[in-house]
Design a protein around this motif. Sequence first.
Motif: not given
Length: 512
Positions: A202, A222, A224, A310, A314
């Motif tokens: 990432d 990363k 999610w 994003d 994040n």
Amino acid sequence: MKRVILAILFFGGTIGFTGCAPAFRNEVLRRGKAKGWSEEQQMLALGESYKYFLKKNPKTGKYEVNYSKLSKTHVREKLDELLDNIDGILSYKDEENINYVELFGLRNSLEHKEEVLKEIRDRVRLAELYDQFRALIGALPMEYGSYHARERISGYDVKQIFLSTEPASAFNFNVAQIEEAKRRNVLVPIEKVQFSLNRLLDRKEQNPANLDDPNNFIWKSKTWDIELTNYKILDAEKPDNNYGNYMEGYRVINGKRESKPALRVFFLEEGGEGVMLLDTDKEGDTGFGLPDMVEKVTDLLSVNEILGSDQLMNLLFQEKRKQQRIPPKRKPIFVEIVRLGDSSAENWEAAPTADGWIVPFKYRNELQSNYNIKVVFAKPDPNKPPGILQEVKYIKKEWTLNGRYGASIGRVVEYYRLKPAYGTKNFVEVTVSQQNTKRVLLVTDDGTEETVVVTPRANKLIEDQPVMVDYSEGQKRWRIMREGDSKVFNKRKVISPSSGKDTGNYDDREFE
């Protein structure tokens, strides 16, 4: 740095007027001195200034600290500064800090102080956010903007902030309209999505094992995984629009949805502004279930708009300070014994088994003919005058793909020694033909001229097996070597990634 550590250890878990008093006193005296006041005038001003922070207790008649003179924001900012200082000391980004902390065994103590301070800061921050939330939803009185109202509502109040054992009850981040709609079962989901992202490579971050090189990096991943739902108050058969009244999002960690939403958005008017509450703490963390951020938003009307941000995503899945700390790996120490005055010792890694090191992929075609020949000359002896004779140290096979200038997979280069019949000779000229890059012209010092083609099979010029091989794999370029009479490559080391990049180019002479 040492003063900061001492201040943090002394500060411990306390916060209040007494913690600020020394700094306040010094600042008042400093400003008085700057104005040219005498010591007596400075002390008088200090005494008067303390009255601002005192109030008379009507029951005892004594003066007590008036904490409400300090705003929640001011106290929280000071705590943030302390936490930033601790993080800087513990983050493995500064070698001096690492050595100092390890020498005095301070890491466990500082990490404990960090947890205590974080809990205090989070509670103060929660009270500060609660004021902001009530202001945004219109729950604060109209006189909130006046000075005395700000002091009464947003001032630092120890009892209000710390005495409650249930912060979620003391600070109720809810909107009455939504709670009532839930009670009447008219808050209906109109949009729902579960989104997952797993990106192994990432972002780049500095390699903690090599803090001296800002260009040395590691890859961070990363992940999610979130479940988002948009709700609308449906108390009519046909609604006028499809705008939601409330959205919430749950993080899904290792396949399990957290027990409380990490994201909530209350819409003050359908299709208009909203108030967003965001919790960055994961289940099990201190502060989970309570917001770390309260903001007015205008562009988060649907679950797609949340997924498209994003920055917001994040924040929902950000790493905490302790998660970001990676201890530097201790660099291995290699020892090689050499003769006194010999500077050729290098960091070689011994093969772990008797099979030795190998090139871990195929780079030769079926005929083993996909290579160019290059000549590597020995470096001139600085103790001897320059001459016309040249000593050949290696003949290289530079393996190719799709023609002379295309490097093979891994940019493989093999180094061969000359056979004894040629290894003892000095040459006036050694040149590779540009028409056939396997043909080499040799001219010895007695005038003998010979052309030799280095064939894929055993030939008269070079030994049958290479003594060294260079190849690239991933981000590293390796050199493996046969030491002494070894039949296998028993040593290896990392070399410059730029080595071997001039495939098929004969512009420069090579020396080693």
